[in-house]
Design a protein around this motif. Structure first.
Motif, mmCIF file in Angstrom:
data_model
loop_
_atom_site.group_PDB
_atom_site.id
_atom_site.type_symbol
_atom_site.label_atom_id
_atom_site.label_comp_id
_atom_site.label_asym_id
_atom_site.label_seq_id
_atom_site.Cartn_x
_atom_site.Cartn_y
_atom_site.Cartn_z
ATOM 1 N N UNK A 1 0.894 -0.892 -0.164
ATOM 2 C CA UNK A 1 -0.027 0.293 0.510
ATOM 3 C C UNK A 1 1.021 0.837 0.208
ATOM 4 N N UNK A 2 0.526 2.010 -0.841
ATOM 5 C CA UNK A 2 0.997 3.613 -1.104
ATOM 6 C C UNK A 2 0.444 4.145 0.004
ATOM 7 N N UNK A 3 0.842 4.995 0.750
ATOM 8 C CA UNK A 3 0.616 5.901 0.946
ATOM 9 C C UNK A 3 2.134 7.586 1.090
ATOM 10 N N UNK A 4 2.666 7.584 0.087
ATOM 11 C CA UNK A 4 3.173 8.674 0.443
ATOM 12 C C UNK A 4 3.472 9.978 0.804
ATOM 13 N N UNK A 5 2.045 10.796 0.377
ATOM 14 C CA UNK A 5 1.712 11.779 0.740
ATOM 15 C C UNK A 5 1.857 12.877 -0.467
ATOM 16 N N UNK A 6 2.141 14.481 0.204
ATOM 17 C CA UNK A 6 3.325 15.727 -1.348
ATOM 18 C C UNK A 6 3.360 15.968 -0.142
ATOM 19 N N UNK A 7 4.333 17.201 -1.105
ATOM 20 C CA UNK A 7 4.797 18.174 -0.707
ATOM 21 C C UNK A 7 3.871 19.206 -1.393
ATOM 22 N N UNK B 1 1.247 26.965 -2.750
ATOM 23 C CA UNK B 1 0.181 26.672 -3.987
ATOM 24 C C UNK B 1 -0.578 25.823 -4.011
ATOM 25 N N UNK B 2 -0.069 25.102 -3.441
ATOM 26 C CA UNK B 2 -1.094 23.804 -3.837
ATOM 27 C C UNK B 2 -0.378 22.718 -3.247
ATOM 28 N N UNK B 3 -0.469 22.072 -3.649
ATOM 29 C CA UNK B 3 0.666 20.652 -3.258
ATOM 30 C C UNK B 3 0.910 19.769 -4.519
ATOM 31 N N UNK B 4 2.067 19.101 -3.969
ATOM 32 C CA UNK B 4 2.833 18.358 -5.767
ATOM 33 C C UNK B 4 2.597 16.855 -5.022
ATOM 34 N N UNK B 5 1.596 15.179 -5.091
ATOM 35 C CA UNK B 5 2.035 14.659 -4.582
ATOM 36 C C UNK B 5 2.658 13.752 -5.058
ATOM 37 N N UNK B 6 4.204 13.014 -3.824
ATOM 38 C CA UNK B 6 5.309 12.541 -4.222
ATOM 39 C C UNK B 6 4.661 10.897 -5.263
ATOM 40 N N UNK C 1 -4.908 8.379 -0.415
ATOM 41 C CA UNK C 1 -4.286 9.508 0.431
ATOM 42 C C UNK C 1 -3.827 10.731 -1.012
ATOM 43 N N UNK C 2 -3.027 11.807 -0.506
ATOM 44 C CA UNK C 2 -2.997 12.211 -1.313
ATOM 45 C C UNK C 2 -1.750 12.408 -2.554
#
Ligand code: FAD
Ligand code: FES
Lengths: 494, 124
Positions: free
Chosen positions: A125-131, A282-287, A324-325
């Motif tokens: 399961x990949x749930x590595x979020x954003x920055x 200005x928002x988020x970039x998914x990793x 997630x993100x």
């Protein structure tokens, strides 16, 4: 007990929910995060060494989080691996089934004596979020210019206040909790500047209000933050942003200006504010490097890409789920709902489970919420108007806008890679994590791609998410043979 | 003024402080256990510690390991992200610069390009 081995990468809201659901389905879970503590970006808590007696003071939903943390840490089938980075995913040979092998480094961040391990789970399961995504503006490389997420992380995670006189700028509801944290930490927040005009916000937020009701947790949180800001007398302005940061060796003042709905600057509306810190998002970039390494297909327009999942949160890669993100920017409640669905199926849970319809409903509401966010907080297509010829577009290599323009004009038909080598944009230590989307968008525009080619929400065109090394690894570490999976990591200097 | 730690006495989380000391280019700097290296530097009034290719000052930008602006050498290990690494008492930190020196190889595919004063092969 299904006996399935599930590896969950990322212990934010999505990964935690996935771990719990997979355990509920009877699986054995290894929960992996590069950070030292559970919680991800949302549940950022002070370090253990601070021995905080009231950690809940800074957290929304603390009791639920604390309970989940206890449950996971105490679960006989759950192994928690902190300070563990996934640096590569190795796909199976053609014709072989199953998720990729998970290559890990365990030990202090970027250390040289980390232990190498390899996991071969039945499900991943990949749930590595954003920055944070930050658009360039003149002076954004000055010390004292932070991403909004950095200010939030330092305030919640270290109890550090980034500046005395701060402006928070950009777009999105995330600006509010960041400003609230700054006020709590003792900063004077001179203004929160949302670049989009009130009319765009109102259209995005008020359409189909029942969708919002479904995300009440989130809405209640925002109302709470707004209350804190009003009490702290922080002005919230729409249709205005920071177009320049100035200072000798560090930020000393910012120039703000009014924006039209397309984010073109209204000349003559500039104001100068003395600050010692600016926080921008200005928002988020998914990793996306791990999903891409796993072979997961992406969806969306180039640059506004996310991992494609089906109704069960399964990706197109065999044995790989995503939550997630990385599947869409929708906030913590949506990440949690997705994680629960992903974890349940990854753990081999039955599709007939009674709890699933409710989970899926809340996941779908989360997706509606994401769509609403994107509508209410688009990036205006005219933002490059505030770039000057000397504005850095790539922070690592200090490639400026003029250099990028020249490279594209001299080699209009050149492949992105050629332009990259000519300008060096994206070749520095961050490997285009920060500038990738922006450089791709600007280069496409300069090549004369119709403005329509830029997605409606203004997000940039395709950035390469392909990074064979998802996290840096040292030659020495690579040369050492991996340890067996049950070896405990050494804690150097701990 | 600049960044600073919220004083423990008025910290809503009720934290306790355990002092530690690191050195930065030989100079001692005081912090508390649990801070990141970047946190110690910022709280000690140092908004920047690395220089970019032009020599311009850089410090912490993203705070979560994405931008690589904050790289330092810690106990001899180059290119450590100061925002991710916990400080330990006695850590020796040296600052780094990136002077635009390029090295050969297919950087696009595999390497994290090094700061100029990194020794060969420190980080892939
Ligand atoms: C800096 C920052 C601060 C934020 N603060 C807030 C906030 O205060 N309130 C709010 O509502 N929203 C906040 N957000 C938005 C936030 O992204 C979501 O609310 C929520 O945390 C998303 O949950 P997630 O589980 O998808 O990802 P995250 O919470 O981001 O969790 C992802 C986890 O994966 C780990 N990870 C990633 N790659 C690897 C790897 N290769 N190896 C090992 N581990 C890995 C990361 O260390 C991280 O802990 C913040 C975002 C950022 C970037
Ligand atoms: S500040 Fe971005 S990596 Fe440390």
């Amino acid at each position: 007990m299904t006996g399935r081995q599930v590896a969950v990468v990322g212990a934010g809201p999505a990964g935690l929910a996935a771990a719990r659901a997979a355990l509920g389905a009877g699986a054995e879970v290894t929960l992996i995060d590069a950070a030292r503590q559970l919680g991800g970006q949302y549940h950022r808590t002070p370090p253990e060494e601070y021995a905080a007696s009231r950690p809940e003071a800074l957290q929304h939903g603390w009791p639920a989080f604390a309970k989940l943390r206890r449950e996971l840490l105490g679960h006989p089938r759950c192994a928690w691996w902190p300070e563990t980075s996934v640096w590569a995913l190795e796909r199976r040979d053609p014709g072989q089934q199953g998720p990729p092998r998970v290559h890990l480094l365990r030990g202090p961040a970027d250390g040289s004596h980390r232990v190498r391990q390899i996991l071969e789970p039945d499900a991943l399961v990949l749930a590595c979020g954003a920055h944070d995504r930050v658009l360039p503006f003149p002076g954004w490389e000055l010390p004292g210019v932070f991403t909004a997420g950095a200010a939030q992380t330092l305030a919640k995670g270290e109890r550090l206040m980034v500046g005395e006189q701060v402006v928070v700028a950009g777009s999105g509801p995330f600006l509010l909790p960041v400003a609230a944290s700054l006020v709590e930490a003792g900063s004077r927040v001179l203004a929160v500047l949302e670049a989009n005009p009130a009319a765009v916000l109102a259209r995005g937020w008020s359409r189909k209000p029942w969708q919002l009701a479904a995300q009440l947790g989130k809405a209640g949180e925002l109302i709470d933050f707004t209350g804190q800001l009003v009490r702290g007398r922080v002005p919230f302005r729409t249709g205005r942003t920071v177009i320049e940061a100035r200072g000798a060796g560090r930020v000393e003042e910012v120039v703000t200006a009014r924006l039209r709905p397309d984010w073109s600057v209204v000349r003559g509306s500039e104001r100068t504010l003395a600050v010692d810190a600016v926080c921008v998002s200005h928002g988020f970039s998914p990793q996306l490097e791990l999903p891409v390494a796993a072979g997961c297909a992406l969806r969306g327009t180039p640059g506004a890409q996310f991992v494609q999942t089906d109704a069960r949160q399964r990706t197109t890669a065999d044995g790989v789920w995503a939550a997630g993100e990385i599947t869409g920017i929708a906030g913590a409640p949506a990440a949690r709902a997705e994680g629960a669905v992903a974890g349940w199926y990854a753990g081999g849970g039955s599709p007939a489970a009674r709890a699933l319809p409710a989970l899926r409903r809340s996941r779908d509401q989360g997706r509606d919420f994401a769509a609403r966010l994107a509508r209410a907080h688009p990036i205006g297509a005219a933002w490059p108007g505030w770039l000057g010829p000397r504005t850095l577009v790539c922070r690592c290599e200090e490639t400026d806008y003029a250099t990028l323009c020249r490279a594209v004009q001299e080699q209009p038909g050149a492949a992105a890679r050629t332009a990259k080598l000519a300008t060096r944009a994206g070749l520095g230590p961050c490997q285009a994590r920060v500038c990738g989307p922006t450089v791709t968008e600007l280069a496409a525009r300069l090549r004369g791609a119709a403005p329509d080619a830029v997605p409606a929400d203004g997000l940039p065109a395709a950035g390469p998410h392909h990074r064979p090394f998802a996290q840096p690894i040292r030659l020495g570490e690579l040369a050492r043979p991996p340890e067996p999976p049950d070896a405990a990591p050494e804690h150097h200097g701990a | 003024m600049t960044a600073r730690l919220i004083p423990a006495a008025c910290d809503a989380t009720g934290r306790r402080e355990q002092p530690l000391r690191i050195t930065v280019n030989g100079e001692p700097l005081d912090g508390i256990a649990g801070q990141s290296i970047a946190g110690v530097l910022l709280a000690a009034g140092r908004p920047s510690w690395r220089t970019g290719p032009s020599g311009a000052q850089r410090g912490l930008f993203c705070g979560i390991g994405a931008c690589f602006d904050c790289l330092v050498t810690i106990n001899g290990d180059r290119d450590v992200r100061a925002c991710l690494r916990r400080a330990h008492d006695g850590d020796t930190v040296h600052t780094q610069r990136r002077d635009g020196a390029h090295h050969s190889g297919d950087q696009d595919a595999s390497t994290v390009p090094r700061d100029s004063d990194s020794p060969d092969g420190s980080v892939l």
